[in-house]
Design an enzyme around this catalytic site. Structure first.
Site, PDB file in Angstrom:
ATOM      1  N   CYS A   1      -2.670   9.031   2.325  1.00 19.51           N
ATOM      2  CA  CYS A   1      -2.285   8.568   0.985  1.00 19.51           C
ATOM      3  C   CYS A   1      -3.437   8.775   0.005  1.00 19.51           C
ATOM      4  O   CYS A   1      -3.228   8.880  -1.192  1.00 19.51           O
ATOM      5  CB  CYS A   1      -1.909   7.108   1.038  1.00 19.51           C
ATOM      6  SG  CYS A   1      -3.168   6.143   1.851  1.00 19.51           S
TER       7      CYS A   1
ATOM      8  N   GLU B   1       0.886  -1.174   0.000  1.00 15.29           N
ATOM      9  CA  GLU B   1       0.000   0.000   0.000  1.00 15.29           C
ATOM     10  C   GLU B   1       0.917   1.215   0.000  1.00 15.29           C
ATOM     11  O   GLU B   1       1.449   1.592   1.044  1.00 15.29           O
ATOM     12  CB  GLU B   1      -0.880  -0.010   1.254  1.00 15.29           C
ATOM     13  CG  GLU B   1      -1.819  -1.187   1.362  1.00 15.29           C
ATOM     14  CD  GLU B   1      -2.985  -1.087   0.396  1.00 15.29           C
ATOM     15  OE1 GLU B   1      -3.208  -0.016  -0.192  1.00 15.29           O
ATOM     16  OE2 GLU B   1      -3.671  -2.107   0.208  1.00 15.29           O
TER      17      GLU B   1
HETATM   18  P1  NAD Z   1       8.051   5.538   4.830  1.00 17.54           P
HETATM   19  O1  NAD Z   1       8.092   4.648   3.652  1.00 17.54           O
HETATM   20  O2  NAD Z   1       9.208   6.420   5.088  1.00 17.54           O
HETATM   21  O3  NAD Z   1       7.874   4.690   6.163  1.00 17.54           O
HETATM   22  C1  NAD Z   1       6.864   3.710   6.289  1.00 17.54           C
HETATM   23  C2  NAD Z   1       7.384   2.603   7.176  1.00 17.54           C
HETATM   24  O4  NAD Z   1       8.496   1.995   6.554  1.00 17.54           O
HETATM   25  C3  NAD Z   1       7.849   3.064   8.552  1.00 17.54           C
HETATM   26  O5  NAD Z   1       7.446   2.103   9.492  1.00 17.54           O
HETATM   27  C4  NAD Z   1       9.344   3.069   8.416  1.00 17.54           C
HETATM   28  O6  NAD Z   1      10.014   2.857   9.626  1.00 17.54           O
HETATM   29  C5  NAD Z   1       9.553   1.883   7.483  1.00 17.54           C
HETATM   30  N1  NAD Z   1      10.824   1.888   6.778  1.00 17.54           N
HETATM   31  C6  NAD Z   1      11.554   2.939   6.351  1.00 17.54           C
HETATM   32  N2  NAD Z   1      12.685   2.496   5.763  1.00 17.54           N
HETATM   33  C7  NAD Z   1      12.670   1.142   5.806  1.00 17.54           C
HETATM   34  C8  NAD Z   1      13.537   0.114   5.362  1.00 17.54           C
HETATM   35  N3  NAD Z   1      14.674   0.390   4.730  1.00 17.54           N
HETATM   36  N4  NAD Z   1      13.183  -1.156   5.579  1.00 17.54           N
HETATM   37  C9  NAD Z   1      12.038  -1.463   6.199  1.00 17.54           C
HETATM   38  N5  NAD Z   1      11.173  -0.542   6.652  1.00 17.54           N
HETATM   39  C10 NAD Z   1      11.476   0.747   6.454  1.00 17.54           C
HETATM   40  O7  NAD Z   1       6.697   6.345   4.706  1.00 17.54           O
HETATM   41  P2  NAD Z   1       6.110   7.415   5.717  1.00 17.54           P
HETATM   42  O8  NAD Z   1       6.693   8.753   5.418  1.00 17.54           O
HETATM   43  O9  NAD Z   1       6.176   6.932   7.125  1.00 17.54           O
HETATM   44  O10 NAD Z   1       4.573   7.362   5.322  1.00 17.54           O
HETATM   45  C11 NAD Z   1       4.039   8.158   4.335  1.00 17.54           C
HETATM   46  C12 NAD Z   1       3.864   7.370   3.052  1.00 17.54           C
HETATM   47  O11 NAD Z   1       2.999   6.276   3.259  1.00 17.54           O
HETATM   48  C13 NAD Z   1       3.218   8.203   1.977  1.00 17.54           C
HETATM   49  O12 NAD Z   1       3.843   7.999   0.738  1.00 17.54           O
HETATM   50  C14 NAD Z   1       1.802   7.676   1.936  1.00 17.54           C
HETATM   51  O13 NAD Z   1       1.147   7.873   0.716  1.00 17.54           O
HETATM   52  C15 NAD Z   1       2.002   6.255   2.249  1.00 17.54           C
HETATM   53  N6  NAD Z   1       0.756   5.678   2.743  1.00 17.54           N
HETATM   54  C16 NAD Z   1       0.102   4.791   1.938  1.00 17.54           C
HETATM   55  C17 NAD Z   1      -1.090   4.236   2.348  1.00 17.54           C
HETATM   56  C18 NAD Z   1      -1.830   3.266   1.473  1.00 17.54           C
HETATM   57  O14 NAD Z   1      -2.656   2.551   1.981  1.00 17.54           O
HETATM   58  N7  NAD Z   1      -1.561   3.181   0.195  1.00 17.54           N
HETATM   59  C19 NAD Z   1      -1.621   4.573   3.589  1.00 17.54           C
HETATM   60  C20 NAD Z   1      -0.936   5.480   4.390  1.00 17.54           C
HETATM   61  C21 NAD Z   1       0.270   6.013   3.944  1.00 17.54           C
END
Ligand code: NAD
Length: 488
Positions: A295, A261
């Site tokens: 998102c 997602e």
């Molecule tokens: P992010 O990708 O930076 O972080 C999301 C998660 O990934 C966090 O738990 C983070 O700790 C983890 N993460 C980061 N680097 C990692 C790695 N190398 N390995 C494993 N895990 C890692 O995103 P964010 O800034 O926290 O969230 C915002 C983003 O999420 C936006 O792009 C938004 O659109 C998206 N989002 C999507 C949905 C959906 O359902 N499609 C819902 C909510 C948010």
């Protein structure tokens, strides 16, 4: 600690586990990291910082109970999930307060998320008993085809900070209903809501080991340990497209099942035959829900030139009515963004649009001072090459661009590598169907600004990812299909 709303939150914070949650128990790690309040950067608490070894311990705990949980009668699993739904509902105010403390959004938004997040347990409590299969004669007549579903096995969920509860429950509900165990790694910014939920689920009767929660400041190391361990069977991720792509590549080695997602860039398209007042109401919801940090948030407004002036005027008026403030202060209608980086991103995208010719109709300047605030903002006459039309702004900024024909409206909506949500306003049924089918996205809201529903399949196409959460589809992500051949 007393916030502006005059509420003493120290007892609530003290009730939240701050260790790792492994095998139904709190476990202190060797080190900790701080969780901050984005409205003033004060430290709320320090939580245990999981390592790769802790991740392996959580997977040990999951594997130890996986078979027993899979064999637990679906009715029993459903009853446990229903009891979790009721526990969350009873504790809604506490969960919402905690969420606002660590994530910043106004408490009314947090309460909305608790209702939405809890619903995944009620919905999947009902779905747990409807996992079906089939029994058919083979065409040759000499055999029977039996098809049954089995839980995938131990799952790993990575969740973002913007919906600290619901992005987890959307995964846990179907996983537990299907008979899978799960390790959840919440975002570093917002681990408290998930830790409190783990404790509440334990109290509600979830068997120990079925859920573990690993807060960490090193998501890479924790994730690698789990993804590379042959016992894990599935990775489900909600977050940015960049991290999602890297995780899919990492998961290839063990051919894990994956659900992604990812980011969005939702168009909000208003046609010349739209009810403009309804479109403005919808725009406020689609843009400002969760302070724009969603998102599914409308990222760009494509408005037919025939109604653009009226729509803009009415939207600007509504956007200028938002009051910035601490989320727990009931007079605030817009809380802070999550951190300084997010304020910098929003500021940069607004400056870029202005430098290319856009006009700031309201907002547009971060107030500075403690906390990470950014005001409700409308940009008009945004040119097609502005970055804000291409990139996810994740903040309370509404850029408006015009179009003339229906084809141009659809083309503008599809001019993105993302494909999560889209919003369409028109009073013509024909056009609504035509446009809804023509827009490249996993979800389309027709004359409505909020589309999320536990009973509906949530998810994207293109670079917004794959897999669905919620609906009857959601549980399939956690089930393997088994074919058993009989001779007869
Ligand atoms: P992010 O990708 O930076 O972080 C999301 C998660 O990934 C966090 O738990 C983070 O700790 C983890 N993460 C980061 N680097 C990692 C790695 N190398 N390995 C494993 N895990 C890692 O995103 P964010 O800034 O926290 O969230 C915002 C983003 O999420 C936006 O792009 C938004 O659109 C998206 N989002 C999507 C949905 C959906 O359902 N499609 C819902 C909510 C948010």
């Amino acid at each position: 600690w007393v916030n502006d709303g005059g509420m003493d939150t120290s007892a609530l914070l003290e009730s939240v586990p701050t260790g790792l949650w492994i095998g139904g128990q709190e476990r202190a790690a060797a080190s900790t990291f701080n969780v901050l309040d984005p409205s003033d950067d004060q430290v709320l608490v320090a939580v245990s910082d999981a390592t790769a070894e802790d991740a392996t311990a959580a997977l040990d705990a999951a594997c130890a109970v996986q078979a027993e949980w899979a064999a637990t009668p679906p009715r029993k699993r459903g009853e446990i999930l229903r009891s979790v739904f009721e526990t969350i509902t009873d504790r809604a105010d506490d969960i919402a307060t905690l969420m606002t403390l660590e994530m910043g959004k106004v408490v009314a938004e947090s309460k909305g998320e608790v209702t939405y997040g809890a619903e995944f347990f009620r919905w999947f409590a009902e779905e747990a008993v409807r996992i079906d299969g089939r029994y058919t004669p083979s065409p040759a007549g000499n055999g029977r085809i039996l098809v049954t579903k089995q839980p995938v096995g131990p799952c790993y969920a990575i969740t973002p900070w913007n919906f600290p509860l619901a992005m987890g429950t959307r995964k846990m509900g179907p996983a537990f209903a299907a008979g899978c165990t799960m390790i959840v790694k919440p975002a570093q910014e917002t681990p408290l809501t998930m830790l409190l939920l783990a404790k509440l689920m334990d109290e509600a009767g979830l068997p120990k080991g079925v859920l573990s929660v690993l807060p960490t400041s090193n998501p890479g190391a924790v994730s690698e340990a789990l993804i590379d361990d042959g016992r894990l069977r599935k990775l489900t991720f909600t977050g940015s497209t960049g991290v999602g792509k890297a995780l899919v590549k990492q998961s290839a080695d063990k051919l894990l099942r994956t659900s992604m997602e990812l980011g969005g860039n939702a168009p909000f398209v208003v046609f010349d035959d739209a009810d403009v007042d309804a479109a403005v109401d919808g725009a406020i919801l689609a843009k400002m829900r969760n302070g724009g940090e969603a998102c599914t948030a409308a990222n760009r407004f494509h408005v037919a030139n025939a109604v653009r002036e009226e729509f803009t005027e009415k939207l600007v008026k509504r956007m200028s009515e938002f009051t910035l403030g601490k989320g727990l202060d009931e007079s605030a209608t817009l809380g802070p963004l999550i951190n300084a980086k997010q304020v910098a991103t929003v500021t940069e995208l607004v400056s870029d649009a202005v430098s290319r010719g856009a006009t700031v109709a309201v907002g547009g300047v971060a107030p500075g001072g403690p906390g990470h605030f950014y005001p409700a903002t409308v940009l008009t006459d945004v040119p097609a090459d502005a970055r804000i039309l291409k990139e996810e702004v994740f903040g309370p900024v509404a850029p408006i661009a015009g179009f003339d024909t229906e084809e141009e409206g659809i083309a503008a909506a599809n001019d993105t590598e993302y494909g999560l949500a889209a919003y369409v306003y028109t009073q013509s049924l024909d056009r609504a169907l035509r446009v809804a089918e023509g827009v490249q996205s996993g979800m389309v809201g027709v004359n409505r600004g909020v589309i999320s529903d536990a009973a509906a399949p949530f998810g994207g196409i293109k670079e917004s990812g794959f897999g669905r959460e919620g609906g009857t589809e959601g549980i399939e992500e956690y089930l393997d299909t088994k074919y058993i051949a009989f001779t007869r």
